[in-house]
Design a protein around this motif. Structure first.
Motif: not given
Length: 207
Positions: A170-176, A178-189
């Protein structure tokens, strides 16, 4: 936690002078008793969720005292650093209630030590926490294998329980995630959209 350091040093010295003292095995469950005080509760008159972490740390300080590993930690300049905690709350512990924090090392892998800590009152588990930690030696990360040698632990490490393996995944999945570029882009948008909405509302008010 200066008080805990002084307390542990005092008890460790006291134990060495006590011929009747019998240290527990490093993998044994250590227990430390507490009573819920006014500083520990919230408006619901039970332990605030943040205070559980304080009791857990105090329980972890007591482990090297009860297992007589305090001197080894000190001599080898080992520093215990928490890297993650997973909590579960089952039953409340109310004001003035007496309870015990049970602390036990369940094993280690190539990087982390894993501990289980339980809050027990009247023979029932009220809360439990899983803790993963690293040990630093003079500011540098020490592998669990080297720490085991320094502490003089001769027994083979117990196999990590299945739920620890799930936690690691689960820790590995959580880190992946939070590091997802698409997710970061979505947050920025989303942030840009919020800013545009605020600017538009401000423009309408000034018009």
């Amino acid at each position: 936690m200066i008080f805990e350091i002084l307390r542990s040093a005092f008890l460790n010295r006291k134990n060495k002078k006590n011929p009747a003292f019998r240290p527990l095995d490093f993998f044994a469950t250590t227990k430390r008793r507490f009573r819920v005080g006014l500083r520990d509760i919230d408006f619901n008159m039970h332990i605030n969720n943040a205070r559980y972490m304080v009791f857990m740390e105090r329980g972890r300080w007591d482990h090297p005292v009860q297992t007589a590993s305090w001197d080894s930690f000190l001599a080898n300049k080992l520093n215990f650093i928490v890297a993650g905690i997973e909590m579960g709350y089952i039953r409340e512990i109310r004001l003035f209630k007496t309870f015990e924090v049970e602390t036990r090392y369940v094993g280690w892998d190539e990087k982390y030590f894993y501990l289980e800590q339980r809050f027990v009152a009247d023979g029932k588990i009220h809360a439990y926490g899983l803790v993963k930690a690293v040990l630093l030696q003079q500011g540098k990360l020490a592998s669990p294998a080297s720490v085991v040698t320094l502490l003089g632990i001769k027994d083979a490490p117990p196999e990590l329980p299945e739920h620890i393996d799930y936690w690691k995944k689960m820790s590995v999945a959580k880190r992946a995630y939070s590091d997802n570029p698409d997710l970061n882009s979505a947050k920025k948008d989303s942030a840009l959209e919020d800013k545009a909405l605020i600017d538009n509302q401000a423009a309408k008010k000034s018009a």
